[in-house]
Every structure is written in C-alpha cells, then in structure tokens.
Design an enzyme around this catalytic site. Structure first.
Site, PDB file in Angstrom:
ATOM      1  N   ARG B  11       0.834  -1.104  -0.080  1.00 25.25           N
ATOM      2  CA  ARG B  11       0.101   0.108   0.012  1.00 25.25           C
ATOM      3  C   ARG B  11       0.826   1.125   0.116  1.00 25.25           C
ATOM      4  O   ARG B  11       1.018   1.766  -0.988  1.00 25.25           O
ATOM      5  CB  ARG B  11      -0.796   0.111   1.095  1.00 25.25           C
ATOM      6  CG  ARG B  11      -2.364   0.782   1.103  1.00 25.25           C
ATOM      7  CD  ARG B  11      -2.048   2.254   1.301  1.00 25.25           C
ATOM      8  NE  ARG B  11      -1.444   2.698   2.616  1.00 25.25           N
ATOM      9  CZ  ARG B  11      -0.933   3.652   3.045  1.00 25.25           C
ATOM     10  NH1 ARG B  11      -0.912   4.767   2.049  1.00 25.25           N
ATOM     11  NH2 ARG B  11      -0.505   3.969   4.128  1.00 25.25           N
ATOM     12  N   ASP B  12       1.484   1.588   1.294  1.00 31.46           N
ATOM     13  CA  ASP B  12       2.104   3.101   1.259  1.00 31.46           C
ATOM     14  C   ASP B  12       3.369   2.542   0.304  1.00 31.46           C
ATOM     15  O   ASP B  12       3.867   3.956  -0.438  1.00 31.46           O
ATOM     16  CB  ASP B  12       2.390   3.292   2.553  1.00 31.46           C
ATOM     17  CG  ASP B  12       3.090   4.667   2.940  1.00 31.46           C
ATOM     18  OD1 ASP B  12       2.359   5.682   1.963  1.00 31.46           O
ATOM     19  OD2 ASP B  12       4.219   5.145   3.475  1.00 31.46           O
ATOM     20  N   HIS B 199       4.480   4.952  12.135  1.00 31.67           N
ATOM     21  CA  HIS B 199       4.541   4.967  10.831  1.00 31.67           C
ATOM     22  C   HIS B 199       5.774   5.676  10.487  1.00 31.67           C
ATOM     23  O   HIS B 199       5.920   6.751  10.581  1.00 31.67           O
ATOM     24  CB  HIS B 199       3.458   5.224  10.091  1.00 31.67           C
ATOM     25  CG  HIS B 199       3.479   4.983   8.541  1.00 31.67           C
ATOM     26  ND1 HIS B 199       3.124   4.096   7.788  1.00 31.67           N
ATOM     27  CD2 HIS B 199       4.283   6.066   7.684  1.00 31.67           C
ATOM     28  CE1 HIS B 199       3.622   4.213   6.478  1.00 31.67           C
ATOM     29  NE2 HIS B 199       3.994   5.484   6.417  1.00 31.67           N
ATOM     30  N   HIS B 201       9.397   7.023   8.144  1.00 29.32           N
ATOM     31  CA  HIS B 201      10.101   7.024   6.908  1.00 29.32           C
ATOM     32  C   HIS B 201      11.543   7.340   7.233  1.00 29.32           C
ATOM     33  O   HIS B 201      11.757   7.947   8.300  1.00 29.32           O
ATOM     34  CB  HIS B 201       9.427   7.967   5.997  1.00 29.32           C
ATOM     35  CG  HIS B 201       8.291   7.657   5.366  1.00 29.32           C
ATOM     36  ND1 HIS B 201       7.926   7.413   3.850  1.00 29.32           N
ATOM     37  CD2 HIS B 201       6.997   7.273   5.728  1.00 29.32           C
ATOM     38  CE1 HIS B 201       6.828   7.189   3.711  1.00 29.32           C
ATOM     39  NE2 HIS B 201       6.100   6.890   4.595  1.00 29.32           N
ATOM     40  N   CYS B 232       9.100   9.177  -2.555  1.00 34.59           N
ATOM     41  CA  CYS B 232       7.997   9.951  -3.059  1.00 34.59           C
ATOM     42  C   CYS B 232       8.457   9.873  -4.681  1.00 34.59           C
ATOM     43  O   CYS B 232       9.785  10.065  -5.184  1.00 34.59           O
ATOM     44  CB  CYS B 232       8.193  11.654  -2.584  1.00 34.59           C
ATOM     45  SG  CYS B 232       7.238  12.596  -3.383  1.00 34.59           S
TER      46      CYS B 232
END
Lengths: 294, 294
Positions: B11-12, B199, B201, B232
């Site tokens: 998903r992410d 979550h 990064h 990204c």
C-alpha cells in the site's frame, strides 16, 4: 549535552571510494570541512600507497590543507613506521588502530592482535613523548567479517590494555552493530575513565540508531564522514560511515550540541557529489533540512 | 518484548512508486509477504484511482491475494465512500487516516482536520458495527511539509478524539522525526490505554533510530515496507518507509520478537527489486544478514 564529531571523510571515506583523488583535491576537501565548525578532522593516513592508493602522499595533503585552530587535525597510523612519517609533519593528533579479531587483524595488519596491541602501546608512548594526543580505534568491535560474533568482554579487555590512550573508539567496521552492543561497550568501558568514541557504519541501516544509543550512554565522540562516503569499493551499493550532515540533523533536533553548521556540511556534501560524480549515501544533502529555512 | 510489524509495502510502498503495477502483481506481492511470518499486511487502498493510479482496483488485489490466517489483512480508507468499498470485501481490518495539520489535510483530504476527525469517528462506528478492527493513523505527526513544526500537544489531542479506535498510529509521513518526538508522542498517548504504533520514513536517516526509540517507549506496532519502497515519486532518490527486513534485523539483534523470518523477507525484497527494475533503499537484501548463516 555535547558530542564531538570527528570528520573522517578525507580518510576512512575516501580510502574506501573506488576513485583515487589527487592530494590537492583531498586537501581541498579538508579545507572545506574545516570551515563547517567540525572540531576534528582525520585528514590523512600514513599507510602504504601500494596497498591503499587512495591515501597516497599524506604529507602533501597535510601540507596543502588549511585547517587552522580551533580545528584539530588527526591522521591514521597502523604501525611505528607510519607514526614516524606522521611525526615528521605538524599533525598534532595520532589515530592508531588494530582489529580485535585475529583473522581480521592478520589480514589487515599482518600480525596477531597481541603484537598490534604492543605496537600500539609503543606508538602511544612515542606520541606522548612528542606531545601528541592519541586516539586508539578498536576495529571490528561489533562483529568480524571472518569470525562472526565478537565477544564484548574481549573487546573491553583490549580497551583496558591501551588505556594510556587519550581516547578509545569502538568501531563497527562492517556495519553490523545494534544499540545493545553500543550500551554494552560504552558502559563496560566507563571505568577506564577515558573519553569514549564510536565509529559507525550504516551498512545495515543501524548506524544512526547506534549513534542515538551512544548519546544515551554518554559517548564523547562520534566519527562521521561527509555525505556518508566510505562504502567498500568491492560492494558498490554498500553505504559507508554515517553521514556527518545526517548525524548533525539528528543531534540538532535532539538538542545535542555539536558546534557543526549543518548547512555548511551540506554544501561540502554537494561539492563532493560533483567531485565523485555519483550519488552519495547521505540523505540530508538530498532531502533538505527540516524545518526549512524561511 | 514483542513488536508487531505491519507490512505496508503493497500500500504505502507501491502507492509512492513511479511505476504502476497490475493488480495481479500487487496480489502476488501480498501472497509472498504472507509467508514471511509478518502478522499484518496493508494489502490495498480504497481511494480514487484517478488520484492514485498505483492503487487502482483494490477489490481485485483483495480477491487474488492469498494471505490466510494468522495473517491479518488490512486496507486503507480515507472517507466513508472508501469504507463502503472495503466493507463489500472480506478485509477484516480498516486503516483510516487523516493529517494533523490543516494545510496538509486540505491538500490530501480536501477538508479541515475537524471534518476528517468526524468522518473518522463515523468510520470507526460503522466498522465496529460490522465487526471490523480499526487503526487510525495521524499523518504528519512529526512535522508538516507545508506548516513546518507540529505541536505534539495538538497531535495528542487529536489522538484523544479518536480513542475509540482499536489502535492509534503516529506517522512521520515526510521523514523528519527524531527520537525525542517518538518518546513525547508515545508516552503522551499512553494514558489513552490503546495499542500505539508508529509509521516511520527514513528520508533523513532517522527512521531506524526512531524505531529503536519506540522500543524504549513500549510501542505495539511498527509499520514497515519490504525493501524500503515508498520513496516519493517526485523525488527519485528519496527513501521510503523503513524497510521490513532492516527493521527485523534491528529487532532480532536487539532480542525483540517479531515472528518475522528475515531470510523470507529478503527473498521478497530481491523478487521486488526484479519487478521494479531498480535499486531499492533497504540494506539487508544487499548487505546480507550478520552473522551469515554457516
């Protein structure tokens, strides 16, 4: 809280880059780093140019680099012959090193660890006689590429043997360490009553977690290389040392003083990216500081 | 100690990859991940295919993916329309999300934060009525790309508003967080008496330091994406979520149980590297586990 960063890009960084840079370029890197606020720079390595062509002509680098006080220049030596070459320059700080595992030390230094320990003791004495400060780095303190796990009790015993050094640094040479090893070594060596440092690689993405853990165990010094250079030349996508600018980001936002200007280091990282002509592992010079300058 | 990893690569991770993968390939990724021992997988996102083409046809992914018990499948929804689509499938766990900063939420969700909070509460109620578990993720909890610093007190207030959720996750959506923020949020939300997750990064190389800090503050769940995908699409060299296999390495060597087989995740990472045809940010699938299997 304050942590001293020792910038090792010109030495451990470039030593492991595939490209061999001219001494004038390596000196320029030192000169640029000297204006970032970093208190110490490992400017060169007095080792065999045949074995490590990236570090050839350290005398030239030392002569050309401009790193005036309060920056302290240091250089690596692996034996007394190296020390004698260093002693012919005005570099005030000696970084000696040996590996704590027999197989690794045999390959790197060509002798048993015990012999390297004795040689290191002699270097410490000679350097002190000459008025130089000595840091000793214990390589492979977190694991050995040949022998696997390393006994922290043995590492600490070696640290005790070279306690006459002015500083003791535990190196995660192959980037396998985790925070509990950081705590075990730093807390285990606290009774040596010496400034303690860590040399961390980010090969398995644990380098910055280890740096953070080191803050919890009151580390004095953290090595780092601008842009995170220093990936092993035989593993093209291996990352190297933790990146100076990324470490400074972590320290700044944790409220830990380093005296280093992150924007200045990012500028050096961008310059170095151009010199080396490839993407470098550090993140801050790509992602940018947060919050952005208004 | 035990930490549950929620695998968010399908998903992410894929949502932020430039390449749009066919639902059959996304389902295969889920199926492969389901055999690694990871307890939860975010398999899809019920959002607009026009806005996020990478996540088109979530129903197909859900139908094709094989992730039998004890693996829990979850999917993201951003509004009630999304929930209704999810509710037409057999996915048992809902992941709802909103941004804690007004500008970011306006851009992502098209409404003020307060409206998203109310919509999230309605989703929680409907999901509970339907017998589904709900996790709510507070995006940009560590910093906003538009507004800069985010007040942790405000983040915690929003967490309090959706305390009916079964789990609350603080997201460092843009990868700017540091450990003291982790401690502040996790300790500040402890009195909500809900399982808490992060979550993370790794955009600025603080992701794994934050994961380690989360262990110190007794986190329940850590999101991670296989091979660290999720950079990204508009910043080609940005890293994404922390990599599942790198997180498992850290947990394994810290002595924290996750139930995940690191070698199995590395195999999925290697497969995914082939599918996406480019180097991926995770380190372990390149550097290898330490100590190496004998």
């Amino acid at each position: 809280m304050r942590v001293d960063i020792c910038e090792v890009g010109p030495r451990d960084g470039l030593q492991n880059e595939p490209e061999v840079l001219d001494p004038t370029v390596r000196a320029e890197l030192v000169t640029r780093l000297a204006s970032t606020g970093v208190p110490r720079i490992e400017v060169a390595s007095f080792v065999s140019a045949r074995r490590v062509p990236q570090m050839a002509d350290p005398e030239k680098v030392v002569a050309l680099a401009e790193a005036p006080s309060p920056v302290t220049r240091a250089a690596l030596v692996l034996n007394e012959r190296g020390y004698e070459r260093l002693a012919a320059t005005d570099v005030p700080e000696v970084h000696a090193a040996f590996c704590v595992s027999e197989t690794f030390n045999e390959r790197n230094q060509g002798c048993p660890v015990a012999d390297s320990v004795e040689a290191t003791k002699r270097i410490i004495r000679r350097a002190h006689d000459d008025g130089r400060r000595v840091t000793v780095t214990l390589a492979a303190s977190f694991g050995c590429p040949f022998e696997g796990e390393v006994d922290p009790g043995e590492v600490l015993a070696y640290a005790g043997e070279i306690r006459e050094a002015d500083e003791i640094v535990f190196a995660d040479t192959i980037g396998v360490g985790v925070p509990r090893q950081v705590h075990r070594l730093l807390r285990g060596a606290a009774d040596l009553d010496r400034p303690l440092g860590l040399h961390l690689h980010n090969t398995r993405n644990t380098g910055y977690a280890n740096a953070y853990a080191a803050l919890e165990s009151e580390v004095s010094t953290l090595d780092a290389s601008v842009a995170g250079i220093g990936g092993c030349p035989f593993a093209p996508d291996a990352t190297g040392d933790i990146a100076t600018e990324d470490l400074v980001y972590l320290l700044d936002r944790e409220g830990v003083e380093s005296g280093v200007d992150i924007d200045a280091v990012i500028s050096v990282a961008e310059w170095l990216r151009g010199v080396l002509g490839r993407d470098l592992p550090g993140r801050l010079h790509r992602a940018g500081v947060f919050p952005p300058a208004s």
